[in-house]
Design an enzyme around this catalytic site. Structure first.
Site, PDB file in Angstrom:
ATOM      1  N   GLU A 182      -4.284 -13.822   8.605  1.00  0.00           N
ATOM      2  CA  GLU A 182      -3.373 -13.195   9.569  1.00  0.00           C
ATOM      3  C   GLU A 182      -3.662 -11.711   9.494  1.00  0.00           C
ATOM      4  O   GLU A 182      -3.295 -11.051   8.529  1.00  0.00           O
ATOM      5  CB  GLU A 182      -1.912 -13.426   9.162  1.00  0.00           C
ATOM      6  N   CYS A 209       3.148  -6.430  12.082  1.00  0.00           N
ATOM      7  CA  CYS A 209       1.816  -6.724  12.621  1.00  0.00           C
ATOM      8  C   CYS A 209       1.877  -7.088  14.096  1.00  0.00           C
ATOM      9  O   CYS A 209       0.981  -6.772  14.860  1.00  0.00           O
ATOM     10  CB  CYS A 209       1.185  -7.858  11.836  1.00  0.00           C
ATOM     11  N   GLU A 223      -4.092  -0.127  15.950  1.00  0.00           N
ATOM     12  CA  GLU A 223      -2.813  -0.412  15.314  1.00  0.00           C
ATOM     13  C   GLU A 223      -2.331   0.847  14.587  1.00  0.00           C
ATOM     14  O   GLU A 223      -3.052   1.415  13.779  1.00  0.00           O
ATOM     15  CB  GLU A 223      -3.045  -1.535  14.301  1.00  0.00           C
ATOM     16  N   LYS A 246      -1.182 -12.685  -5.046  1.00  0.00           N
ATOM     17  CA  LYS A 246      -1.299 -11.251  -5.322  1.00  0.00           C
ATOM     18  C   LYS A 246      -0.500 -10.467  -4.290  1.00  0.00           C
ATOM     19  O   LYS A 246      -0.875 -10.405  -3.125  1.00  0.00           O
ATOM     20  CB  LYS A 246      -2.764 -10.801  -5.246  1.00  0.00           C
TER      21      LYS A 246
HETATM   22  P1  NAD Z   1      -4.265  -4.427   3.557  1.00  0.00           P
HETATM   23  O1  NAD Z   1      -5.226  -5.318   4.247  1.00  0.00           O
HETATM   24  O2  NAD Z   1      -4.719  -3.102   3.118  1.00  0.00           O
HETATM   25  O3  NAD Z   1      -3.689  -5.138   2.252  1.00  0.00           O
HETATM   26  C1  NAD Z   1      -3.166  -6.445   2.296  1.00  0.00           C
HETATM   27  C2  NAD Z   1      -3.355  -7.075   0.930  1.00  0.00           C
HETATM   28  O4  NAD Z   1      -4.750  -7.172   0.666  1.00  0.00           O
HETATM   29  C3  NAD Z   1      -2.763  -6.281  -0.217  1.00  0.00           C
HETATM   30  O5  NAD Z   1      -2.227  -7.162  -1.167  1.00  0.00           O
HETATM   31  C4  NAD Z   1      -3.969  -5.567  -0.786  1.00  0.00           C
HETATM   32  O6  NAD Z   1      -3.837  -5.237  -2.149  1.00  0.00           O
HETATM   33  C5  NAD Z   1      -5.044  -6.594  -0.592  1.00  0.00           C
HETATM   34  N1  NAD Z   1      -6.405  -6.050  -0.559  1.00  0.00           N
HETATM   35  C6  NAD Z   1      -6.800  -4.794  -0.245  1.00  0.00           C
HETATM   36  N2  NAD Z   1      -8.151  -4.694  -0.341  1.00  0.00           N
HETATM   37  C7  NAD Z   1      -8.611  -5.913  -0.719  1.00  0.00           C
HETATM   38  C8  NAD Z   1      -9.900  -6.443  -0.985  1.00  0.00           C
HETATM   39  N3  NAD Z   1     -11.004  -5.709  -0.860  1.00  0.00           N
HETATM   40  N4  NAD Z   1     -10.007  -7.750  -1.345  1.00  0.00           N
HETATM   41  C9  NAD Z   1      -8.907  -8.525  -1.435  1.00  0.00           C
HETATM   42  N5  NAD Z   1      -7.658  -8.065  -1.215  1.00  0.00           N
HETATM   43  C10 NAD Z   1      -7.501  -6.777  -0.866  1.00  0.00           C
HETATM   44  O7  NAD Z   1      -2.993  -4.348   4.519  1.00  0.00           O
HETATM   45  P2  NAD Z   1      -1.631  -3.564   4.269  1.00  0.00           P
HETATM   46  O8  NAD Z   1      -1.894  -2.123   4.451  1.00  0.00           O
HETATM   47  O9  NAD Z   1      -0.993  -4.010   3.008  1.00  0.00           O
HETATM   48  O10 NAD Z   1      -0.743  -4.154   5.452  1.00  0.00           O
HETATM   49  C11 NAD Z   1      -0.856  -3.717   6.726  1.00  0.00           C
HETATM   50  C12 NAD Z   1      -1.772  -4.602   7.534  1.00  0.00           C
HETATM   51  O11 NAD Z   1      -1.342  -5.965   7.444  1.00  0.00           O
HETATM   52  C13 NAD Z   1      -1.734  -4.297   9.018  1.00  0.00           C
HETATM   53  O12 NAD Z   1      -3.036  -4.304   9.532  1.00  0.00           O
HETATM   54  C14 NAD Z   1      -0.942  -5.436   9.604  1.00  0.00           C
HETATM   55  O13 NAD Z   1      -1.205  -5.706  10.942  1.00  0.00           O
HETATM   56  C15 NAD Z   1      -1.303  -6.549   8.743  1.00  0.00           C
HETATM   57  N6  NAD Z   1      -0.295  -7.602   8.821  1.00  0.00           N
HETATM   58  C16 NAD Z   1      -0.597  -8.716   9.531  1.00  0.00           C
HETATM   59  C17 NAD Z   1       0.353  -9.711   9.662  1.00  0.00           C
HETATM   60  C18 NAD Z   1       0.056 -10.960  10.432  1.00  0.00           C
HETATM   61  O14 NAD Z   1       0.764 -11.933  10.244  1.00  0.00           O
HETATM   62  N7  NAD Z   1      -0.956 -10.991  11.261  1.00  0.00           N
HETATM   63  C19 NAD Z   1       1.604  -9.578   9.057  1.00  0.00           C
HETATM   64  C20 NAD Z   1       1.866  -8.410   8.337  1.00  0.00           C
HETATM   65  C21 NAD Z   1       0.895  -7.428   8.230  1.00  0.00           C
END
Ligand code: NAD
Length: 495
Positions: free
Chosen positions: A265, A300, A398, A189
């Site tokens: 992650e 991230c 963050e 997804k």
């Molecule tokens: P997010 O957690 O809002 O979304 C990530 C994914 O999860 C998306 O596909 C989203 O649709 C899905 N999602 C949202 N709510 C959900 C739920 N209740 N159940 C299951 N899936 C759900 O994050 P974002 O805004 O897309 O990305 C930014 C975040 O990602 C930042 O916190 C960043 O640090 C983190 N990030 C971490 C890494 C790493 O490797 N540690 C890498 C890139 C981004």
């Protein structure tokens, strides 16, 4: 840059034919409900596509397809899977420019970055795992006489992958390559904002010979289909990259359903420690700007907390301001350097909120402006905040935008304590010419990756992931196979 280049990428964007349907069981398919969601580009607000808004019933179909495909795919053997994955990588290369353009339009990244980093990076990771998988070895542990034991790694089954919008294709491939290479089938997804590159890539996987059902892409909301995948009783493992908040819900869902294996992650707040004995302060500043502002700061492991020893603080600040000019936003389709658009206007508002706080409670040392480019105001200058107490939220939360904070320190102990004073533990960098200090400080920093005399070091062969609330499990390297396989002992008694 010539106006011809500009016209070329713009013209190609206008001519692109985009398919916004999900990809399930080897073919494009709309949501069962027929619902769609309009996706616009942060670059200029243009409407890109009506994307399938899949629901729980589409997740059922995709998981069932992945389950049906699992037996034959997992039994096909590593060498055979390697050939399919290498054929896929070759097709991604043929279509690299199209994929890069989709990625830029969807995410706001500059085309110069997507053509040189995002798409080539994804292809390189895919090839790395394709080549690695048939070179793995099992174990033959010592057991009492009269028996032989074999330990092999077995694919888990159906893997769900949920990925974010900041490196859509690259992070998808970080998950898919080791999961598929080791014999699992996958339902992925993508983030709602950025589904287009991986949808097109999945189509190319089918063209490369990947059997139906092995790779499925369901598009739609995290709350709905992300949660449905997390709760699904026939999903064996879930690999996630995204926020710490969503990570918590996934842990709960695994506990409430079938204890599916998780690798998470999550977020980060990484520090960059610049000691006065750094060999080349200008290089440290140049890399610090990269570490904080690259990809519009939406990284991230962004080194957005810059700690500088007091005696070089002012000189470093000037050098950093100069280096940050390379990250001023420009038209992402012009083929220029510089940053692109943030992921959306809403996210830009949130990041700008941190700049307002920095201005009212501390100082904006440089940047702070919001720009209008191509009729969109999702563009922010690289910004440095200062004059904020080390305990201030700006140091701990963050921000996920091109906003860094500068803080002086006096002693090594103080710098390490500040860097570790966060709930996260994803990455850290340090600059010194003292070898003993490099080892000592690297040993003290609680982070999944510590970069010495560079920032945010990363490669296919090195594990990437976090300590503390940055999650667990590792992407990249041979260690990623651990997310998608389990050890199996076969004990043969013959005596
Ligand atoms: P997010 O957690 O809002 O979304 C990530 C994914 O999860 C998306 O596909 C989203 O649709 C899905 N999602 C949202 N709510 C959900 C739920 N209740 N159940 C299951 N899936 C759900 O994050 P974002 O805004 O897309 O990305 C930014 C975040 O990602 C930042 O916190 C960043 O640090 C983190 N990030 C971490 C890494 C790493 O490797 N540690 C890498 C890139 C981004």
């Amino acid at each position: 840059m010539t106006s011809q280049t500009l016209t070329t990428w713009d013209a190609r964007a206008d001519a692109l034919s985009i398919d916004g349907r999900a990809f399930v069981d080897g073919r494009r398919t709309g949501a069962a409900s027929k619902k769609t969601r309009i996706v616009t580009s942060p670059i200029d607000g243009r409407e890109l596509i009506a994307l399938s808004a899949c629901g729980a019933e589409d997740v059922e179909v995709a998981v069932a397809a992945a389950r049906r495909a699992f037996g034959a795919w997992s039994r096909s053997g590593p060498e055979s899977r390697k050939h399919v994955l290498l054929a896929w990588a070759a097709l991604l290369e043929v279509h690299a420019e199209e994929l890069a353009l989709l990625e830029s339009l969807d995410s706001g990244k500059p085309i110069l970055q997507t053509t040189t980093v995002d798409v080539p990076g994804a292809i390189s990771t895919l090839r790395w795992y394709a080549e690695a998988v048939d070179k793995q070895q099992g174990e033959m542990p010592v057991v009492p006489p009269g028996a032989t034991a074999l330990v092999t790694r077995e694919a888990l089954g159906v893997v769900a992958a949920i990925v974010p919008w900041n490196f859509p294709l690259e992070i998808a491939i970080w998950k898919l390559a080791p999961a598929l290479a080791s014999g699992n089938t996958v339902v992925l997804k993508p983030a709602e904002q950025t589904s287009l590159s991986i949808l097109r890539a999945a189509e190319l996987a089918a063209e490369a010979g990947m059997p139906e059902g092995v790779l499925n892409i369901v598009t739609g909301s995290g709350r709905e289909i992300g949660a449905a995948l997390a709760l699904h009783m026939d999903v064996d493992a879930l690999t996630f990259t995204g926020s710490t908040a969503v990570s918590r819900t996934l842990l709960e869902a695994s506990g409430r359903s079938n204890l599916k294996r998780l690798s998470l992650e999550a977020g980060g707040k990484s520090s960059n420690l610049v000691f006065a004995d750094a060999a080349d302060l200008a290089l440290a500043a140049e890399k610090a700007a990269f570490g904080a502002f690259y990809n519009q700061g939406q990284v991230c492991s962004s080194n957005s907390r810059i700690l500088v020893q007091r005696s070089v603080h002012d000189e470093f600040k000037s050098l950093l301001e100069e280096a940050a000019q390379a990250y001023l936003p420009a038209d992402p389709l012009a083929g220029l350097g510089g940053n692109g658009a943030l992921i959306s206007r809403g996210h830009t508002d949130d990041v700008e909120g941190w700049i307002h706080r920095g201005r009212s409670e501390g100082t904006v040392l440089f940047g702070g402006g919001r720009l209008d480019i191509r009729g969109s105001d999702a563009y922010l200058e690289p910004t440095l905040l200062g004059g904020l107490d080390a305990g201030h939220e700006v140091h701990r939360e963050e921000i996920f935008g091109p906003v860094a904070v500068l803080q002086p320190f006096d002693t090594e102990e103080e710098a390490v304590a500040m860097a570790n004073d966060t709930d996260y533990g994803l990455a850290a960098s340090l600059w010194t010419s003292d070898l003993s200090r490099a080892h000592r400080v690297a040993g003290e920093l609680v982070a999944g990756t510590v970069s010495v005399n560079t920032v945010d070091a990363l490669g296919n062969s090195t594990p990437f992931g976090g300590f503390k609330q940055s999650g667990f499990g590792r992407d990249l390297s041979l260690q990623a196979f651990d997310n998608y396989t389990a050890a199996k002992t076969t004990w043969i008694q013959f005596g």
